[in-house]
Design an enzyme around this catalytic site. Structure first.
Site, PDB file in Angstrom:
ATOM      1  CG  HIS A 103      -1.698   1.198   1.489  1.00  0.00           C
ATOM      2  ND1 HIS A 103      -3.030   1.306   1.159  1.00  0.00           N
ATOM      3  CD2 HIS A 103      -1.363   2.395   2.050  1.00  0.00           C
ATOM      4  CE1 HIS A 103      -3.477   2.510   1.499  1.00  0.00           C
ATOM      5  NE2 HIS A 103      -2.470   3.188   2.049  1.00  0.00           N
ATOM      6  CD  GLU A 104       1.707   3.484   3.719  1.00  0.00           C
ATOM      7  OE1 GLU A 104       1.851   4.543   3.076  1.00  0.00           O
ATOM      8  OE2 GLU A 104       0.742   3.276   4.467  1.00  0.00           O
ATOM      9  CG  HIS A 154       0.105   5.975  -0.699  1.00  0.00           C
ATOM     10  ND1 HIS A 154      -1.033   6.537  -1.231  1.00  0.00           N
ATOM     11  CD2 HIS A 154      -0.267   5.437   0.501  1.00  0.00           C
ATOM     12  CE1 HIS A 154      -2.054   6.352  -0.402  1.00  0.00           C
ATOM     13  NE2 HIS A 154      -1.609   5.684   0.660  1.00  0.00           N
ATOM     14  CD  GLU A 191      -4.718   6.682   1.819  1.00  0.00           C
ATOM     15  OE1 GLU A 191      -4.361   5.500   1.999  1.00  0.00           O
ATOM     16  OE2 GLU A 191      -3.975   7.654   2.020  1.00  0.00           O
ATOM     17  CG  ASP A 242      -6.680   0.266   0.380  1.00  0.00           C
ATOM     18  OD1 ASP A 242      -5.640   0.288   1.070  1.00  0.00           O
ATOM     19  OD2 ASP A 242      -7.771   0.723   0.777  1.00  0.00           O
TER      20      ASP A 242
END
Length: 677
Positions: A517-518, A521, A578, A582
């Site tokens: 997830h990070e 980003h 976000e 995800d």
């Protein structure tokens, strides 16, 4: 200015009204780990995978009365909070020979916990600040007063701090941002639906009651409440909306200090910057000039007595956590019950633990790390990070829509991402902060002054790339596009996210998805606008940028269709980053798992590795949430509610549908699956 987190962070001013988990009962202790017993096997995973993965957990874990929501993050946060509680209770004992760090965190906590003393003192410790604001002689003195309040942690009108320059990430510059609102977002002041009008009316009532508690007669308090609401509404009209603030180009307006002064002549900026103890600087970045133009017009038109009322409100509002019980209860009734649906206030020790973590975070965090997190934790996490980075590189190579030129740039950015695991390499020095055992309000002022000055001292200096924006016990993670790094505090590197006793499938579904997830980003609609060095720079071909936007629009539309309560849907544009993270995070975590286990298809508990991966992913997000809380979330939070963070992802993954033999037409099989990464 941008930090994209796994879950929303709570602001310091809202701590007294927001979530903190109650201690887990022995019956629920096992649920902190991955557990097939938490599943609802009567549910069809192809119809509602969230119910299938979390159904029994949700049934057995109702929302505690002091919570707006209760989920796996909260379970772990409570376990960490109990550890901090033990550390602070021991540190608070005034035993001879306490080291300086122990004295500071212990006495800060002890002062916060002394409710009897706080009630007995009443508003006396705050009276000098109330008198100072009341005794202003002219509007020319307003700037110096706001600067003073900002230095001691009392927010009002706007925010002044430092941050990396968007176009030169090696430099720290002065920054001004919109602020000054008591409601969660500007739209609460502007929307005309019945619910928004109801909340505004209850907010005005709350303002009136706070003024009454401060000694005003009912009629005067009502007039003052209307005054604050009028000023804040005008500030809201000048503010930029949350969706627009996600676009870095819209909040980057560098100008000379002289240009700021010319643009807003009715606010005495020279007095403000002197009073704030800002270092010398020539240029400043304004997030949204229209806000400061609106503020300038208000400075000119609003009478001085009204500004005194506004400042009085912010002094009371900011210091609620350490005011007498009557103020706490009134604050909770609005911010807790009305806005979030919480039924009762948290125990005081939990609030004081959070305040200590908020204001002396790395002092307390060092003690936490010594007790809970060893060097082996860093190495285990780094090993998984490397596996996820490899998988993301493979994903980039396989993208059919991206041209070789942009793929080359994407790989360069991926290689440049740095990783921070567990805790800082160098701990923050709080030696200059005086903490007194009998001065809770003063302790807060001194801590806030230390942090405010620490931020201002960065202006004109090189960026410190080793600094952390979260404390070690935090159950969260973040990606910083200007630093181009991913950050995983020690607090999240434990069950249910990472469990050394579990198989790879479970760990990749938990912490692996968090890592993915990070990393993603860095390539979402915000992160993709920054280059490998963290500069706001377009490294995309026009064709690839258009292809990205088309795929991102699919995710926007998908999540905007999810209804969370009557008349309330997810804001697909606000949550786009976000949701993209995800979806991408789950996909590359699964790729990393398959790279790791190879041809291993061994079942555990009757589930294949792929099935266990998805169930572990789902169980990380198991949660129950009050309707008031979910309504607040979809209006202000860039994260989707947990159910849709799970179902929204698996609907887009053929790998999930294959793992659970889902058929076309079933709810967890999207006809036209969305995919960016």
């Amino acid at each position: 200015m941008f930090k994209t987190t796994l879950i929303a962070l709570l602001g310091a001013c809202a701590l007294s009204a927001q979530n903190a988990a109650p201690k887990a009962s022995p019956a629920n202790a096992s649920m902190m780990h991955f557990d097939v017993k938490a599943m609802d096997k009567t549910a069809d995973p192809c119809k509602d995978f969230y119910q299938y993965a979390c159904g029994t957990w949700m049934k057995e874990n109702p929302i505690p009365s002091d919570q707006a929501r209760w989920g796996r993050f909260d379970e772990l946060a409570e376990r960490n909070r109990e550890t901090l509680h033990q550390i602070l209770e021991e540190a608070a004992k005034p035993t001879p020979g306490r080291d300086a760090t122990t004295q500071k965190i212990g006495d800060y906590y002890a002062a916060c916990m002394d409710e009897k003393a706080l009630d007995a003192k009443g508003l006396a410790p705050l009276q000098p600040e109330l008198d100072r604001a009341r005794n202003l002689k002219s509007k020319d003195e307003l700037a110096a007063e706001v600067a003073h309040l900002h230095r001691i942690g009392i927010g009002s009108l706007f925010d002044f701090s430092s941050g990396q320059d968007f176009k030169d990430s090696s430099l720290v510059v002065a920054q001004l941002d919109q602020s000054g609102l008591g409601l969660p977002d500007r739209d609460y002041y502007l929307k005309e639906d019945a619910k928004s009008k109801e909340i505004r009316q209850k907010y005005v009532t709350h303002l009136q009651r706070m003024f009454e508690l401060a000694g005003e007669k009912a009629a005067e308090a009502k007039t003052h409440a209307d005054t604050v609401m009028r000023i804040e509404t005008t500030l809201a009209k000048g503010s930029l909306d949350l969706v627009s603030r996600r676009d870095p180009e819209k909040i980057y307006h560098p100008m000379k200090k002289s240009e700021l002064i010319a643009m807003t002549p009715h606010f005495q900026w020279a007095q403000y910057f002197t009073g704030a103890h800002a270092p010398a600087f020539d240029s400043i970045v304004i997030s949204w000039p229209d806000f400061f133009k609106a503020l300038n017009a208000q400075i000119q038109s609003v009478p001085l007595d009204d500004w005194k009322v506004y400042l009085k409100w912010y002094i009371l509002h900011s210091e609620v956590p350490v005011l007498p019980t009557a103020f706490l209860k009134e604050n909770f009734d609005f911010y807790g019950k009305t806005l979030s649906g919480i039924q009762e206030m948290r125990p005081r020790w939990k609030r004081c633990v959070d305040y200590t973590d908020n204001q002396l975070g790395e002092a307390l965090g060092k003690k936490y790390v010594e007790k809970t997190f060893g060097a082996e934790g860093k190495e285990r996490t780094l090993k998984m990070v490397r596996a996820l980075e490899q998988a993301l590189g493979q994903d980039i190579d396989k993208l059919s829509w991206m041209t070789p030129a942009t793929k080359k740039e994407a790989h360069a950015k991926l290689r440049a991402i740095t990783n921070k695991i567990g805790y800082p390499d160098k701990w923050r020095d709080y030696s200059s902060v005086e903490i007194k055992r009998d001065d809770a309000i003063g302790n807060g002022f001194r801590c806030d002054t230390f942090e405010f000055q620490r931020q201002l001292d960065k202006i004109g200096k090189p960026v410190d790339r080793l600094e952390w924006a979260m404390t070690p016990p935090t159950v969260n993670a973040y990606y910083d596009p200007q630093m181009n790094n991913i950050n995983f505090p020690a607090g999240i590197l434990q069950p249910p996210f990472y469990d050394n006793s579990m198989d790879d499938a479970v760990n990749f579904g938990g912490i692996g998805m968090v890592i993915g997830h990070e990393l993603t980003h860095g390539f979402d609609d915000q992160g993709r606008q920054f280059d490998p060095e963290g500069n706001l720079k377009d490294w995309w071909t026009a064709k690839d940028a258009d292809e990205f936007k088309q795929r991102a629009a699919c995710i926007d539309d998908e999540y905007a269709s999810f209804s969370v309560a009557p008349g309330a849907n997810i804001n697909g544009k606000l949550t786009l980053g976000e949701n993209t993270a995800d979806n991408g995070g789950a996909r590359i975590a699964l790729m990393a798992l398959l790279n790791t286990i190879g041809n291993n298809t061994k079942k555990i508990d009757g589930f294949t590795p792929e099935q266990r991966f998805f169930v572990a992913f789902g169980q990380v997000w198991c949660s129950n949430q009050r309707e008031e809380s979910v309504r607040l979330q979809v209006q202000t939070d860039p994260h989707s509610p947990p159910k849709f963070r799970v179902n929204g992802v698996v609907q887009n993954m053929p790998e999930f549908q294959k793992a659970f033999s889902c058929k076309a037409g079933q709810p967890m099989v999207k006809n036209s699956a969305c995919r960016v990464w």
